[in-house]
Write a protein that holds these residues in place. Structure first.
Motif, PDB file in Angstrom:
ATOM      1  N   ILE A 135      72.810   7.136  -3.785  1.00 40.76           N
ATOM      2  CA  ILE A 135      71.940   6.221  -4.539  1.00 40.76           C
ATOM      3  C   ILE A 135      70.836   5.685  -3.638  1.00 40.76           C
ATOM      4  O   ILE A 135      69.660   5.628  -4.022  1.00 40.76           O
ATOM      5  N   SER A 136      71.215   5.305  -2.424  1.00 43.02           N
ATOM      6  CA  SER A 136      70.220   4.813  -1.474  1.00 43.02           C
ATOM      7  C   SER A 136      69.205   5.897  -1.144  1.00 43.02           C
ATOM      8  O   SER A 136      67.999   5.631  -1.038  1.00 43.02           O
ATOM      9  N   GLY A 137      69.699   7.146  -0.999  1.00 39.80           N
ATOM     10  CA  GLY A 137      68.783   8.243  -0.690  1.00 39.80           C
ATOM     11  C   GLY A 137      67.768   8.473  -1.792  1.00 39.80           C
ATOM     12  O   GLY A 137      66.579   8.697  -1.523  1.00 39.80           O
ATOM     13  N   VAL A 138      68.242   8.414  -3.051  1.00 40.50           N
ATOM     14  CA  VAL A 138      67.314   8.582  -4.169  1.00 40.50           C
ATOM     15  C   VAL A 138      66.297   7.442  -4.206  1.00 40.50           C
ATOM     16  O   VAL A 138      65.099   7.654  -4.434  1.00 40.50           O
ATOM     17  N   ALA A 139      66.773   6.220  -3.980  1.00 39.21           N
ATOM     18  CA  ALA A 139      65.864   5.070  -3.987  1.00 39.21           C
ATOM     19  C   ALA A 139      64.826   5.186  -2.874  1.00 39.21           C
ATOM     20  O   ALA A 139      63.627   4.952  -3.096  1.00 39.21           O
ATOM     21  N   VAL A 140      65.295   5.561  -1.676  1.00 40.84           N
ATOM     22  CA  VAL A 140      64.365   5.702  -0.549  1.00 40.84           C
ATOM     23  C   VAL A 140      63.368   6.819  -0.808  1.00 40.84           C
ATOM     24  O   VAL A 140      62.166   6.674  -0.557  1.00 40.84           O
ATOM     25  N   GLU A 141      63.892   7.959  -1.319  1.00 44.22           N
ATOM     26  CA  GLU A 141      62.988   9.077  -1.587  1.00 44.22           C
ATOM     27  C   GLU A 141      61.968   8.713  -2.651  1.00 44.22           C
ATOM     28  O   GLU A 141      60.793   9.089  -2.560  1.00 44.22           O
ATOM     29  N   GLY A 142      62.410   7.979  -3.682  1.00 36.96           N
ATOM     30  CA  GLY A 142      61.475   7.555  -4.710  1.00 36.96           C
ATOM     31  C   GLY A 142      60.407   6.628  -4.152  1.00 36.96           C
ATOM     32  O   GLY A 142      59.219   6.755  -4.490  1.00 36.96           O
ATOM     33  N   CYS A 143      60.806   5.690  -3.282  1.00 40.56           N
ATOM     34  CA  CYS A 143      59.842   4.780  -2.674  1.00 40.56           C
ATOM     35  C   CYS A 143      58.873   5.531  -1.762  1.00 40.56           C
ATOM     36  O   CYS A 143      57.655   5.265  -1.767  1.00 40.56           O
TER      37      CYS A 143
END
Length: 611
Positions: free
Chosen positions: A195-203
């Motif tokens: 989840i953190s990876g998706v959030a970071v990648e999205g940002c």
């Protein structure tokens, strides 16, 4: 596959007390968590009432062990004796001949021998003890007990782990004094990391896209439109996943991460084309409509081309379908949601925000392209250029005449033109102009390279053919694997001693293997070593796990590494080499230790099976 293990340890309680506390306090206390399925504890010793016979005393009285058993069976019972009717009530009557204290069992009579009553204390000793131990669990060298925690049904791993952590303090507070309960090998870490990876990648994607739009278009409004469309597309995708019965897991989150680039592409292409049409002297609405008609079909074909790649996954069956279908479904949802929003929401936001920039693009005029100057290898005359411009103006006037009065755009006012001049004085626009001057050099270099390639077609084709064949020759050196390796910082080593080895000797051999692990892995990197030796006291633990233990001569060792550790695979290679060299009679093999590799292996001990 366990999503965590609750470890029980104490400096004051023995193994029997740990096992009793795990079954009487910890397991019932954590079982109230929705979606949690707790197995019977591994390790510890199950409490039992033990009767130690005195063979010499039995022989002297002419008795046998069966006499003691019969005496206990006959006098240690609780039997219903019917009912008693007293007044208007009827009561159940029970005969309770079970002693309240264990020591009282020693006073039960066994038999009368030569006129003398023989009591159990004369020929045996009754006391509290434990069953014969078949399973030992060691945590960092000390014996302990662990409770494997599974999730049931469609429960979320995060919800179960959060519920366990919430209930744990209350469970410890009601448990025997001195008991420590710790959650080990928490697999929700990998879900949270995804989840953190998706959030970071999205940002990161939003930030890079914003910088790109600012540099190429000089418009913070266009940047805002794109940054809004990215998270909104993800949220709509999550809603669709929920509607189709999916959850946020490693595969669905991987699908979202895989499709972030396409979210950026759809929004960027639409915005850039709107700007291009505005530069041709069109109004905002007409630029949006023309851009949509120009981009909609190619974008749809591109979306369908990307989505159809994942369609064959829906024809899979078995475990493969369960694992990869959520990934394919997520990617397809993201692709079509991105396309839908880029055709609806994005033009709407552009209509609201981009009118203030319209005077700037009208002043700049249309962007020149090579086709304006060359056609079929010949230069275009000035007369042909003017004729093409008149044709474009005529088409625009005809389309504008077809618009209703309500849809016709108002001409630019003096205030809007003055506002455009303010925009051109901003630091964003100045940065855009400076970047454009430098990017023109890159564009000219590319144009020169392209012209050379078109003039030397044979050389280019031969060169790329050689490059293609040369790349194919590297194939044997790449290496092959069923799935890519995931360094999760966990090791799971199965150790099997020679057949017939007793449990205590197996524990000694495990202690030696643990010593090798501590020698190979630096102390500052090693967080925990947990050994589970022998067969669990209740077979259900074997049925609900992938631990291939078959006797008291084998078991497994779980090792967890700290953050910032070295390559796990290097440690595994060295541990395997050391164990095989120093203990050749031991059979060892490594299994997937974390939820990611276990999922990729379909829950099996190995990624492939030989038949």
């Amino acid at each position: 596959m366990p999503i965590a293990q609750a470890s029980l340890s104490s400096q004051t309680l023995g193994e029997a007390d740990l096992y009793d506390a795990s079954r009487s306090f910890v397991r019932p206390g954590l079982a109230v968590v929705k979606g949690a399925s707790l197995l019977v504890p591994n390790g510890g010793r199950s409490k039992q009432i033990m009767v130690d016979l005195k063979p010499d005393a039995l022989a002297g009285k002419g008795l046998s062990g069966n006499d003691v058993v019969n005496a206990l069976t006959a006098q240690n019972v609780i039997l219903p004796a019917g009912t008693a009717k007293i007044g208007d009530r009827e009561y159940d009557v029970r005969l309770n001949s079970s002693p309240e204290l264990i020591a009282t069992l020693n006073d039960l009579p066994v038999k009368v021998v030569n006129g003398i009553t023989v009591y159990i204390r004369d020929v045996a000793f009754v006391h509290e003890g434990a069953a014969v131990q078949t399973n030992i669990v060691r945590q960092d060298g000390l014996r302990t007990a662990v409770i494997p925690i599974l999730k049931s049904g469609l429960a979320s791993t995060l919800d179960v782990i959060d519920g366990i952590k919430k209930e744990l303090p209350d469970v410890v507070a009601t448990s025997p004094e001195g008991l420590n309960v710790k959650l080990l090998f928490d697999q929700s870490f990998f879900v949270r990391s995804s989840i953190s990876g998706v959030a970071v990648e999205g940002c990161v994607a939003a930030a890079l896209t914003g910088i790109m739009i600012l540099l190429f278009l000089g418009s913070w409004r266009s940047t805002l439109i794109i940054t809004i469309s990215i998270p909104l597309s993800v949220l709509v995708t999550i809603m669709l996943l929920r509607a189709f019965g999916q959850t946020l897991n490693i595969m669905t989150l991987s699908g979202i991460a895989l499709s972030i680039g396409n979210l950026v592409d759809d929004a960027t292409v639409e915005i850039e084309n709107i700007h291009r049409n505005m530069g041709m002297g069109k109004g905002v609405k007409k630029s949006i409509l023309d851009s949509a008609s120009q981009v909609a079909l190619p974008a749809l074909v591109s979306t369908l081309g990307l989505a159809i790649v994942f369609v064959p996954i829906f024809f899979l069956s078995g475990v493969s379908a369960d694992i990869f279908t959520p990934l394919a479904l997520t990617v397809i949802f993201v692709l079509f949601v991105s396309y839908f929003l880029s055709r609806t929401l994005l033009p709407t936001l552009a209509r609201v925000l981009l009118r203030k920039e319209l005077p700037i693009y009208h002043e700049q005029g249309p962007e020149e392209v090579p086709s304006d100057h060359l056609r079929n290898g010949k230069k275009v005359s000035e007369r042909e250029k003017e004729l093409a411009q008149l044709r474009r103006q005529q088409v625009d006037e005809e389309q504008a005449a077809n618009l209703d009065g309500e849809d016709e755009e108002q001409p630019l006012t003096a205030e809007e033109k003055e506002g455009a001049k303010t925009i051109q004085k901003s630091w964003v626009w100045r940065a855009h102009q400076a970047f454009e001057k430098r990017f023109d050099r890159v564009r000219e270099a590319y144009q020169s390279t392209l012209n050379w390639a078109l003039d030397h077609r044979k050389t280019v084709v031969i060169g790329f053919t050689v490059l293609f064949i040369g790349s194919g020759c590297l194939y044997p050196f790449i290496g092959q694997d069923f799935f890519p390796k995931v360094d999760a910082g966990q090791m799971r080593l199965h150790v099997r001693a020679p057949t017939g080895t007793r449990l205590e000797e197996t524990e000694r051999r495990f202690r030696e293997v643990e010593g090798i692990i501590r020698e190979v892995v630096p102390a500052e990197e090693l967080e925990l070593v947990l050994s589970n030796i022998g067969l669990p006291s209740i077979p259900v633990n074997l049925l609900l796990s992938d631990n291939p233990v078959i006797s008291s001569a084998d078991g497994e060792i779980l090792a967890s590494l700290k953050k910032g550790h070295g390559p796990t695979q290097d440690y595994i290679t060295e541990i395997r080499r050391r164990v095989q060299r120093e203990h050749p009679d031991l059979t060892i093999f490594f299994q997937p230790a974390d939820i990611v590799n276990q999922t990729l292996n379909f829950g099996l001990p190995a990624p492939s099976t030989c038949k």
